[in-house]
Design a protein around this motif. Structure first.
Motif, short mmCIF file in Angstrom:
data_model
loop_
_atom_site.label_atom_id
_atom_site.label_comp_id
_atom_site.label_asym_id
_atom_site.label_seq_id
_atom_site.Cartn_x
_atom_site.Cartn_y
_atom_site.Cartn_z
N GLU A 170 0.83 -1.20 0.00
CA GLU A 170 0.00 0.00 0.00
C GLU A 170 0.86 1.26 0.00
N VAL A 171 2.00 1.23 0.70
CA VAL A 171 2.95 2.34 0.65
C VAL A 171 3.41 2.57 -0.78
N VAL A 172 3.75 1.50 -1.47
CA VAL A 172 4.19 1.62 -2.86
C VAL A 172 3.09 2.23 -3.72
N ARG A 173 1.84 1.80 -3.51
CA ARG A 173 0.73 2.36 -4.28
C ARG A 173 0.55 3.85 -4.00
N LEU A 174 0.72 4.27 -2.76
CA LEU A 174 0.60 5.69 -2.43
C LEU A 174 1.68 6.50 -3.15
N LEU A 175 2.88 5.96 -3.18
CA LEU A 175 3.99 6.68 -3.82
C LEU A 175 3.86 6.69 -5.34
N ALA A 176 3.22 5.67 -5.89
CA ALA A 176 3.08 5.57 -7.34
C ALA A 176 2.24 6.70 -7.92
N THR A 177 1.39 7.32 -7.10
CA THR A 177 0.56 8.43 -7.59
C THR A 177 1.34 9.72 -7.76
N GLY A 178 2.47 9.85 -7.04
CA GLY A 178 3.26 11.08 -7.09
C GLY A 178 2.74 12.18 -6.19
N GLU A 179 1.59 11.95 -5.54
CA GLU A 179 0.97 12.99 -4.71
C GLU A 179 1.87 13.41 -3.56
N PHE A 180 2.48 12.46 -2.91
CA PHE A 180 3.26 12.78 -1.71
C PHE A 180 4.59 13.44 -2.07
N GLN A 181 5.15 13.04 -3.20
CA GLN A 181 6.37 13.70 -3.66
C GLN A 181 6.08 15.16 -4.00
N GLU A 182 4.95 15.40 -4.63
CA GLU A 182 4.57 16.77 -5.00
C GLU A 182 4.31 17.61 -3.76
N ARG A 183 3.63 17.04 -2.79
CA ARG A 183 3.36 17.77 -1.55
C ARG A 183 4.66 18.14 -0.85
N SER A 184 5.59 17.20 -0.81
CA SER A 184 6.85 17.46 -0.14
C SER A 184 7.62 18.57 -0.82
N ALA A 185 7.62 18.57 -2.15
CA ALA A 185 8.33 19.62 -2.89
C ALA A 185 7.67 20.98 -2.66
N ARG A 186 6.35 21.02 -2.77
CA ARG A 186 5.63 22.30 -2.65
C ARG A 186 5.66 22.84 -1.23
N LEU A 187 5.32 22.00 -0.27
CA LEU A 187 5.30 22.46 1.10
C LEU A 187 6.72 22.62 1.65
N GLY A 188 7.65 21.86 1.11
CA GLY A 188 9.04 22.02 1.51
C GLY A 188 9.58 23.39 1.16
N ALA A 189 9.18 23.89 -0.01
CA ALA A 189 9.60 25.24 -0.39
C ALA A 189 9.09 26.27 0.61
N ARG A 190 7.87 26.07 1.09
CA ARG A 190 7.29 26.98 2.09
C ARG A 190 8.05 26.86 3.42
N LEU A 191 8.36 25.63 3.81
CA LEU A 191 9.09 25.41 5.05
C LEU A 191 10.46 26.08 4.99
N HIS A 192 11.20 25.85 3.92
CA HIS A 192 12.55 26.39 3.84
C HIS A 192 12.56 27.91 3.72
N ALA A 193 11.57 28.46 3.04
CA ALA A 193 11.48 29.92 2.96
C ALA A 193 11.29 30.52 4.35
N GLY A 194 10.41 29.88 5.13
CA GLY A 194 10.17 30.37 6.49
C GLY A 194 11.39 30.24 7.38
N LEU A 195 12.12 29.14 7.24
CA LEU A 195 13.32 28.93 8.06
C LEU A 195 14.44 29.88 7.65
N GLU A 196 14.61 30.07 6.36
CA GLU A 196 15.69 30.94 5.89
C GLU A 196 15.45 32.39 6.32
N ALA A 197 14.19 32.77 6.48
CA ALA A 197 13.89 34.12 6.96
C ALA A 197 14.36 34.32 8.40
#
Length: 404
Positions: free
Chosen positions: A302-329
């Motif tokens: 089931e983990v593999v099926r979740l990753l196969a959609t790409g949803e979690f990778q996209e969330r990590s990239a998008r929300l990661g940019a928000r996280l790092h911007a906040g930290l760098e500030a």
């Protein structure tokens, strides 16, 4: 007047009394959890910004993973590898395809997977490369963290992990992380593998210099050496891609996986490689009673099926940019440096203000859970299901801690 009796102090005292002191946890006793949040025995909620060192990439009690576990619990949970069960091939095929490899060897813990990779690399060196018996060498990086078995701590450079656990296993050469010239100088005809984390987690989420991993791939190809990527913490969506090494356009000869592979429900680990590498093993040479058990495979599939959609990778990239911007500030405002990729960050707190441990204790008082490492550094790794509001809340709490 009613007196409120809190359960946390007693629970902490019991844990201190009855367990070996191999951890120094924060004074929080978790009783329930869902998504990115946990609740302690006294009903206080905390935002989990550690996610079990990436074991909880999909959050606590992800509905799909819980459903897969429940369904399997009603059928069969363990057979041992003396028999084949109906979840085994599904999991192994799915993970092999996710990794782009021919074969998978499932185990339980991350350390077991690393031990598996070491054994396979040595056997490959003797049987395929032609290294003389007992002469195989594996190149590793300083400040690595690959587990805590006696063999693995033999090539650790962390005194806390290594001291007093000798005699140590030979056959490892330690070089500075990110130093391609040092790797090149360390390679000999006896070198069978280079084992590296694409991003060093325990060391403080250290990202290697640009070009290092690509250069490492080239060195391994030129010298007939296996490139082994320990993606136990960095893989399975954590950095914005399925594997952290993808950021450098590199494909290793062997992936070492764990943590998130079990969905935060059961320990599941594996190595994935092509037939030319994993095919060196024969029956009886390696195994585990619980490795690849039905419950683990049902959850892992089931983990593999979740990753196969790409949803979690996209969330990590998008929300990661928000996280790092906040930290760098916050750099220059109590933060000295920030490193990482995706929803993974190492934050160096100004040591003149506080230690990393103190920062984590003060964050916990404000309802955010994180983990310190090496002095004044803290690690942030929220579940990939975290929301923008959750991120902003955690950043606000960190800013408040830094202001005192």
């Amino acid at each position: 007047m009613t007196t409120v009796e809190f359960r946390t102090p007693g629970a902490l005292a019991d844990a201190e009394r009855w367990t070996a002191h191999n951890y120094h946890p924060l004074p929080v006793v978790v009783a329930e959890a869902e998504g990115a949040w946990v609740t302690d025995v006294d009903g206080r909620r905390y935002l989990d910004f550690l996610a079990g060192y990436s074991a909880l990439n999909f959050g606590h009690r992800h509905p799909g993973l819980i459903a897969a576990a429940h369904a399997q619990l009603d059928r069969v949970t363990l057979t041992s590898r003396a028999f084949v069960h109906d979840q085994f091939a599904t999991f192994c095929r799915g993970l092999a395809e996710l990794c782009g490899k021919d074969l998978v060897l499932p185990m339980n813990t991350g350390a077991e997977a690393v031990e598996t990779a070491i054994k396979v690399a040595r056997k490959w060196g003797y049987r395929v490369k032609g290294v003389a018996d007992e002469r195989a060498e594996i190149i590793v990086a300083a400040n690595n963290f690959h587990g805590r078995t006696t063999t693995i701590v033999s090539f650790s450079t962390d005194p806390e992990a290594r001291a007093d656990f000798g005699p140590y296993t030979p056959g490892f050469v330690v070089v500075p992380y990110g130093d391609l010239d040092a790797v090149r100088a360390a390679i000999t005809p006896n070198t069978v593998a280079v084992l590296m984390e694409p991003i060093q987690g325990e060391a403080g989420v250290l990202v290697p210099p640009a070009g290092f991993l690509a250069g490492l791939r080239e060195l391994c190809d030129t010298n007939n050496v296996l490139m082994i990527a320990d993606e136990i913490q960095s893989g399975l969506g954590r950095t914005g891609k399925t594997f952290a090494i993808e950021h450098d356009g590199v494909v290793p000869d062997m992936y070492v996986l764990g943590k998130a592979l079990g969905g935060g429900i059961v320990p599941v680990s594996a190595v994935a490689a092509d037939q030319a590498v994993l095919g060196v093993l024969r029956p009886g040479e390696h195994g585990s009673t619980f490795g690849g058990n039905p419950l683990a495979c049902a959850v892992g599939a089931e983990v593999v099926r979740l990753l196969a959609t790409g949803e979690f990778q996209e969330r990590s990239a998008r929300l990661g940019a928000r996280l790092h911007a906040g930290l760098e500030a916050m750099i220059g405002h109590g933060v000295v440096a920030v490193r990482g990729r995706g929803l993974w960050a190492g934050v160096d707190i100004d040591p003149a203000l506080m230690t990393g441990r103190q920062a984590c204790e003060r964050l916990a008082e404000r309802g955010v859970l994180a983990k310190d490492t090496h002095g004044s550094t803290i690690r942030l790794a929220p579940p990939l299901v975290v929301t923008e509001e959750d991120l902003d809340h955690a950043l606000a709490q960190l800013a408040a801690v830094l202001k005192g």
